[in-house]
Design a protein around this motif. Structure first.
Motif, PDB file in Angstrom:
ATOM      1  N   CYS A 312       0.843  -1.202   0.000  1.00  0.00           N
ATOM      2  CA  CYS A 312       0.000   0.000   0.000  1.00  0.00           C
ATOM      3  C   CYS A 312       0.879   1.253   0.000  1.00  0.00           C
ATOM      4  O   CYS A 312       0.640   2.198  -0.753  1.00  0.00           O
ATOM      5  CB  CYS A 312      -0.893   0.027   1.243  1.00  0.00           C
ATOM      6  SG  CYS A 312      -2.362  -0.991   1.115  1.00  0.00           S
ATOM      7  N   CYS A 316      -0.169   3.324  -3.192  1.00  0.00           N
ATOM      8  CA  CYS A 316      -1.456   4.004  -3.026  1.00  0.00           C
ATOM      9  C   CYS A 316      -1.283   5.462  -2.605  1.00  0.00           C
ATOM     10  O   CYS A 316      -0.670   5.740  -1.574  1.00  0.00           O
ATOM     11  CB  CYS A 316      -2.302   3.271  -1.984  1.00  0.00           C
ATOM     12  SG  CYS A 316      -3.890   4.094  -1.725  1.00  0.00           S
ATOM     13  N   PHE A 319      -2.271   6.413   1.070  1.00  0.00           N
ATOM     14  CA  PHE A 319      -1.658   5.716   2.201  1.00  0.00           C
ATOM     15  C   PHE A 319      -1.474   6.636   3.417  1.00  0.00           C
ATOM     16  O   PHE A 319      -1.681   6.228   4.555  1.00  0.00           O
ATOM     17  CB  PHE A 319      -0.298   5.122   1.790  1.00  0.00           C
ATOM     18  CG  PHE A 319       0.361   4.375   2.910  1.00  0.00           C
ATOM     19  CD1 PHE A 319      -0.011   3.067   3.203  1.00  0.00           C
ATOM     20  CD2 PHE A 319       1.332   4.977   3.702  1.00  0.00           C
ATOM     21  CE1 PHE A 319       0.579   2.374   4.250  1.00  0.00           C
ATOM     22  CE2 PHE A 319       1.931   4.290   4.752  1.00  0.00           C
ATOM     23  CZ  PHE A 319       1.551   2.990   5.033  1.00  0.00           C
ATOM     24  N   CYS A 322      -4.752   6.672   5.144  1.00  0.00           N
ATOM     25  CA  CYS A 322      -5.320   5.367   5.532  1.00  0.00           C
ATOM     26  C   CYS A 322      -4.378   4.547   6.399  1.00  0.00           C
ATOM     27  O   CYS A 322      -4.808   3.891   7.341  1.00  0.00           O
ATOM     28  CB  CYS A 322      -5.660   4.611   4.253  1.00  0.00           C
ATOM     29  SG  CYS A 322      -5.951   2.879   4.477  1.00  0.00           S
ATOM     30  N   GLY A 324      -3.030   1.959   5.410  1.00  0.00           N
ATOM     31  CA  GLY A 324      -3.036   0.607   4.856  1.00  0.00           C
ATOM     32  C   GLY A 324      -3.535  -0.463   5.809  1.00  0.00           C
ATOM     33  O   GLY A 324      -3.116  -1.612   5.724  1.00  0.00           O
ATOM     34  N   GLU A 341      -5.861  -2.812  -2.464  1.00  0.00           N
ATOM     35  CA  GLU A 341      -7.222  -2.241  -2.401  1.00  0.00           C
ATOM     36  C   GLU A 341      -8.296  -3.284  -2.113  1.00  0.00           C
ATOM     37  O   GLU A 341      -8.263  -4.403  -2.618  1.00  0.00           O
ATOM     38  CB  GLU A 341      -7.559  -1.566  -3.734  1.00  0.00           C
ATOM     39  CG  GLU A 341      -7.137  -0.125  -3.770  1.00  0.00           C
ATOM     40  CD  GLU A 341      -7.760   0.623  -4.940  1.00  0.00           C
ATOM     41  OE1 GLU A 341      -7.007   1.311  -5.625  1.00  0.00           O
ATOM     42  OE2 GLU A 341      -8.993   0.517  -5.159  1.00  0.00           O
ATOM     43  N   CYS A 345     -11.797  -0.356   1.607  1.00  0.00           N
ATOM     44  CA  CYS A 345     -10.967   0.859   1.628  1.00  0.00           C
ATOM     45  C   CYS A 345     -11.421   1.844   0.551  1.00  0.00           C
ATOM     46  O   CYS A 345     -11.302   3.049   0.719  1.00  0.00           O
ATOM     47  CB  CYS A 345      -9.481   0.529   1.575  1.00  0.00           C
ATOM     48  SG  CYS A 345      -8.806   0.144  -0.050  1.00  0.00           S
ATOM     49  N   ILE A 350     -10.806   5.898   0.502  1.00  0.00           N
ATOM     50  CA  ILE A 350     -10.545   6.650  -0.726  1.00  0.00           C
ATOM     51  C   ILE A 350     -11.712   7.592  -1.032  1.00  0.00           C
ATOM     52  O   ILE A 350     -11.543   8.795  -1.214  1.00  0.00           O
ATOM     53  CB  ILE A 350     -10.291   5.670  -1.901  1.00  0.00           C
ATOM     54  CG1 ILE A 350      -9.001   4.874  -1.632  1.00  0.00           C
ATOM     55  CG2 ILE A 350     -10.238   6.409  -3.228  1.00  0.00           C
ATOM     56  CD1 ILE A 350      -8.721   3.749  -2.626  1.00  0.00           C
TER      57      ILE A 350
END
Ligand code: SF4
Length: 368
Positions: A312, A316, A319, A322, A324, A341, A345, A350
């Motif tokens: 992640c 991503c 990240f 989040c 991850g 993903e 999430c 997102i």
């Protein structure tokens, strides 16, 4: 943020597997069985928890099953080994809340969080073991909390983030009188195999609508909005890199029998051909501190999950917001932990951040 912290910020305890309801989206595998936690398990957990609470704020979250189905006498016996500095929380469906429970919450200074999905017509998945709607019983419990002046948070599962839903929910929770609101878009995990993919723009619009409703009357702390605003403020201030904790919170879940599952309470009680029961040890045999310390090296799925977090981080753009996390969602959606993903999430990280940003773009002050 790398690896797993040695000291969690809270511990989840399962005082009983039993739940008196049978909600359609529930992930719990043994919710029809009354397997109660022995007091010895609470004593073993209290030993490190009392030390952690002496060093700073520390919480125990009693989460079943339905924790009130444990009964007051047994729950009091489970609470007894913990020092007064430990904060206790219950996550309840409220259907068993009566005057005696409100007195119990006050006497033990327990903070209450109620699971309710909005107005009656949004609670169709909440049913009793006999299949009857549980809404009236939930509301009766909440009214009892209010009559006793017991403050409460609310946790709302949204199965269909349709247009107009977020504004409707926010109005409902303003009237309900909760101080904090958490919104979970339904997740595919545990015994709940219902799909949770939704059109991307619909979910973005749901979160943007929730922000708009909250800004008109921001009396409730909305967990997801506060996370997002904290992150966007940090990005604007150039401090976003320091926002995530340096290491993942291990979030130990102690099941009724003392077995410990780290990172995702939703994995407790499940079996896998590669990973067995996901447990990293049992507090009746090994101190909780040792279980946490050895998790990454001795629990193969935890090591696999840490690889997923690194994937992640590498791929991503979300990240930093989040971190991850969400081990159970990876497992129940993909059958592995080193993926990135998930529908969870996408819905809850997102598109949440995109919704907050969409609201900000749509409500920029016009240049004069
Ligand atoms: S939003 Fe999804 S893919 Fe991105 S870091 Fe989080 S879990 Fe990983």
């Amino acid at each position: 943020m790398r690896g797993i912290a040695q000291v969690p910020s809270y511990v989840v305890m399962q005082p009983t597997t039993l739940c008196n309801l049978d909600c359609a989206y529930c992930y719990l595998p043994f919710r029809s069985a009354d397997r109660k936690m022995p007091v010895g398990v609470a004593g073993a957990v209290a030993e490190p928890v009392n030390r952690w609470a002496a060093d700073g704020r520390f919480s125990v979250v009693w989460h079943g099953g339905e924790p009130l189905a444990t009964g007051r006498d047994h729950l009091a016996a489970l609470l007894a080994p913990f020092d007064p500095a430990v904060e206790h929380h219950v996550q309840t469906n409220a259907t068993l809340v009566d005057d005696a429970w409100c007195e119990f919450f006050a006497a033990h200074q327990i903070r209450v969080s109620v699971s309710v999905d909005g107005p009656r017509e949004r609670n169709g998945d909440r049913v009793t073991r006999g299949g009857r709607p549980a809404y009236d019983r939930i509301v009766r419990g909440i009214e009892t909390l209010r009559r006793h002046g017991v403050g409460f948070s609310a946790l709302c599962v949204v199965s269909d983030p349709a247009p107009g839903r977020a504004a409707e929910l926010y109005r409902y929770f303003l009237d309900l009188g909760c101080d904090v609101l958490g919104i979970n878009i339904e997740e595919t995990e545990g015994t709940n195999t219902r799909a949770n993919a939704h059109p991307a723009q619909q979910v973005v619009d749901f979160w943007a609508e929730l922000v708009a409703a909250w800004r008109q009357d921001p009396r409730i702390h909305v967990r997801e909005i506060e996370w997002s605003l904290r992150y966007t403020e940090a990005v604007l201030a150039g401090t976003a890199d320091s926002l995530l904790p340096r290491q993942l919170d291990p979030i130990p879940t102690v099941a009724y029998d003392g077995s410990v599952v780290l990172l995702s309470p939703e994995l407790a009680g499940f079996q896998d051909a590669r990973h067995g029961d996901f447990s990293s040890g049992n507090v009746l045999a090994t101190p909780l501190t040792e279980i946490i310390a050895g998790a990454a090296s001795r629990t193969p799925w935890v090591a696999e999950f840490l690889d997923g977090v690194e994937a992640c981080r590498a791929t991503c753009p979300y990240f930093g917001f989040c971190g991850g996390a969400h081990a159970a969602n990876r497992y129940f959606e993909h059958g592995r932990f080193d993926t990135t993903e998930t529908d969870h999430c996408r819905n809850s990280k997102i598109r949440l951040l995109e919704g907050v940003l969409q609201h900000a773009r749509d409500h920029q002050p016009s240049a004069v």
